[in-house]
Design a protein around this motif. Structure first.
Motif, PDB file in Angstrom:
ATOM      1  N   THR A 117     -17.145 -53.129  -4.170  1.00 12.82           N
ATOM      2  CA  THR A 117     -16.664 -53.898  -3.030  1.00 12.82           C
ATOM      3  C   THR A 117     -16.819 -53.086  -1.752  1.00 12.82           C
ATOM      4  OG1 THR A 117     -15.064 -55.072  -4.408  1.00 12.82           O
ATOM      5  CG2 THR A 117     -14.668 -55.087  -2.036  1.00 12.82           C
ATOM      6  N   TRP A 119     -15.999 -54.595   1.498  1.00 13.58           N
ATOM      7  CA  TRP A 119     -14.809 -54.900   2.275  1.00 13.58           C
ATOM      8  C   TRP A 119     -14.144 -56.161   1.758  1.00 13.58           C
ATOM      9  CZ3 TRP A 119     -19.058 -57.473   4.031  1.00 13.58           C
ATOM     10  CH2 TRP A 119     -18.930 -58.578   4.860  1.00 13.58           C
ATOM     11  N   ILE A 121     -12.106 -59.304   3.177  1.00 15.96           N
ATOM     12  CA  ILE A 121     -11.789 -60.038   4.399  1.00 15.96           C
ATOM     13  C   ILE A 121     -10.846 -61.181   4.040  1.00 15.96           C
ATOM     14  CG2 ILE A 121     -13.773 -61.620   4.277  1.00 15.96           C
ATOM     15  CD1 ILE A 121     -12.676 -59.834   7.466  1.00 15.96           C
ATOM     16  N   THR A 123      -8.946 -64.846   4.883  1.00 21.32           N
ATOM     17  CA  THR A 123      -9.065 -66.074   5.658  1.00 21.32           C
ATOM     18  C   THR A 123      -7.906 -66.168   6.645  1.00 21.32           C
ATOM     19  OG1 THR A 123      -7.786 -67.336   4.044  1.00 21.32           O
ATOM     20  CG2 THR A 123     -10.178 -67.214   3.708  1.00 21.32           C
ATOM     21  N   GLN A 134     -13.536 -60.635  -1.628  1.00 22.42           N
ATOM     22  CA  GLN A 134     -14.186 -59.351  -1.825  1.00 22.42           C
ATOM     23  C   GLN A 134     -15.704 -59.503  -1.663  1.00 22.42           C
ATOM     24  OE1 GLN A 134     -12.535 -56.782  -5.009  1.00 22.42           O
ATOM     25  NE2 GLN A 134     -11.436 -58.617  -5.665  1.00 22.42           N
ATOM     26  N   VAL A 135     -16.293 -58.682  -0.811  1.00 22.21           N
ATOM     27  CA  VAL A 135     -17.729 -58.736  -0.539  1.00 22.21           C
ATOM     28  C   VAL A 135     -18.357 -57.426  -1.008  1.00 22.21           C
ATOM     29  CG1 VAL A 135     -19.508 -59.056   1.222  1.00 22.21           C
ATOM     30  CG2 VAL A 135     -17.290 -60.211   1.454  1.00 22.21           C
ATOM     31  N   LEU A 140     -23.651 -57.591   1.098  1.00 21.32           N
ATOM     32  CA  LEU A 140     -23.802 -57.157   2.483  1.00 21.32           C
ATOM     33  C   LEU A 140     -25.257 -56.799   2.780  1.00 21.32           C
ATOM     34  CD1 LEU A 140     -22.741 -56.245   5.249  1.00 21.32           C
ATOM     35  CD2 LEU A 140     -22.127 -54.053   4.208  1.00 21.32           C
ATOM     36  N   PHE A 167     -12.231 -60.220  11.591  1.00 22.05           N
ATOM     37  CA  PHE A 167     -13.117 -61.365  11.415  1.00 22.05           C
ATOM     38  C   PHE A 167     -14.422 -60.862  10.823  1.00 22.05           C
ATOM     39  CE2 PHE A 167     -15.864 -64.758  13.577  1.00 22.05           C
ATOM     40  CZ  PHE A 167     -15.566 -65.713  12.629  1.00 22.05           C
ATOM     41  N   ASP A 168     -14.955 -61.565   9.812  1.00 23.49           N
ATOM     42  CA  ASP A 168     -16.088 -61.029   9.057  1.00 23.49           C
ATOM     43  C   ASP A 168     -17.328 -60.755   9.907  1.00 23.49           C
ATOM     44  OD1 ASP A 168     -16.583 -63.702   9.451  1.00 23.49           O
ATOM     45  OD2 ASP A 168     -17.004 -64.167   7.359  1.00 23.49           O
ATOM     46  N   SER A 170     -17.553 -59.253  12.567  1.00 23.52           N
ATOM     47  CA  SER A 170     -17.499 -57.924  13.186  1.00 23.52           C
ATOM     48  C   SER A 170     -18.296 -56.895  12.396  1.00 23.52           C
ATOM     49  CB  SER A 170     -16.047 -57.457  13.332  1.00 23.52           C
ATOM     50  OG  SER A 170     -15.433 -57.277  12.062  1.00 23.52           O
ATOM     51  N   LEU A 171     -18.291 -57.004  11.056  1.00 26.83           N
ATOM     52  CA  LEU A 171     -19.028 -56.027  10.263  1.00 26.83           C
ATOM     53  C   LEU A 171     -20.528 -56.166  10.490  1.00 26.83           C
ATOM     54  CD1 LEU A 171     -18.777 -53.709   8.256  1.00 26.83           C
ATOM     55  CD2 LEU A 171     -19.058 -55.355   6.419  1.00 26.83           C
TER      56      LEU A 171
END
Length: 207
Positions: A117, A119, A121, A123, A134-135, A140, A167-168, A170-171
């Motif tokens: 994982t 990051w 994030i 909701t 989980q991302v 990514l 907020f997703d 941003s990555l």
């Protein structure tokens, strides 16, 4: 191009300097007990390089980062960090562990694997209780490669990091320019909210 500008928060940090700083921070996290699979909360002021160093060093140390905007209510931070069961926390005061961890030698920082994982994030909670997603590093990387094919850019491109750290998007605003070899520029939130057009001109934003 190690001397090219990687990050501009009012002061330029080159790619060589960024890599060096991230490696130092990741090693320090490792020495203090951070391991692959740990979850690290990040709640820091937007627009400052330490926020981005915290994110990148957490990823480099093999841990997942869990962001909360510094301006969000404490109740949301407690909920997000509690649900994610974080092991440690980056704040504007520095890093601290939330549970006991054994220290280790400086050598042996274990790089993340594709299935790890990257990051978590959460909701907004507009349809009920906020939910953590989980991302993975693999997901990514796939997303960034897709953007690379779609996004015209040169080494002179400069992207403004505008989205909230919670907020997703941003990555992607951080990893996309750094992954493709151009610059990410940033400014404090109050500056951006005062006059965004002036900030675009002052920061020489192209994207």
């Amino acid at each position: 191009h190690p001397e090219a500008a990687a990050l501009d928060d009012g002061e330029i940090i080159t790619y060589a300097e960024l890599v060096h700083e991230v490696q130092l921070w990741a090693t320090e996290l490792h020495v203090n007990g951070v391991r692959r699979g740990d979850r690290i909360g990040i709640r820091m002021t937007s627009g400052k390089r330490d926020l981005y160093l915290a994110i990148l060093s957490t990823l480099a140390a093999g841990a997942a980062y869990v962001p909360v905007d510094a301006d969000d209510p404490d109740e949301r931070a407690e909920m997000v960090f509690g649900e994610a069961d974080i092991d440690g926390l980056f704040s504007d005061d520095g890093f601290r562990f939330l549970r006991e961890k054994p220290r280790h030698a400086a050598e042996g920082v274990e790089a993340p694997r594709p299935e790890d994982t990257a990051w978590i994030i959460f909701t907004s909670g507009s349809t009920g209780k906020p939910k953590g997603v989980q991302v993975s590093h693999r997901a990514l990387a796939a997303a960034l490669l897709s953007w690379e094919r779609l996004l015209p850019h040169t080494r002179a491109s400069r992207l403004l990091q505008l989205a909230s750290p919670g907020f997703d998007v941003s990555l992607f605003e951080v990893c996309l320019p750094l992954g493709l070899g151009f610059s990410v520029a940033t400014a404090p939130k109050d500056v951006l909210l005062t006059d965004l057009e002036a900030a675009f001109r002052a920061l020489r934003i192209t994207m």
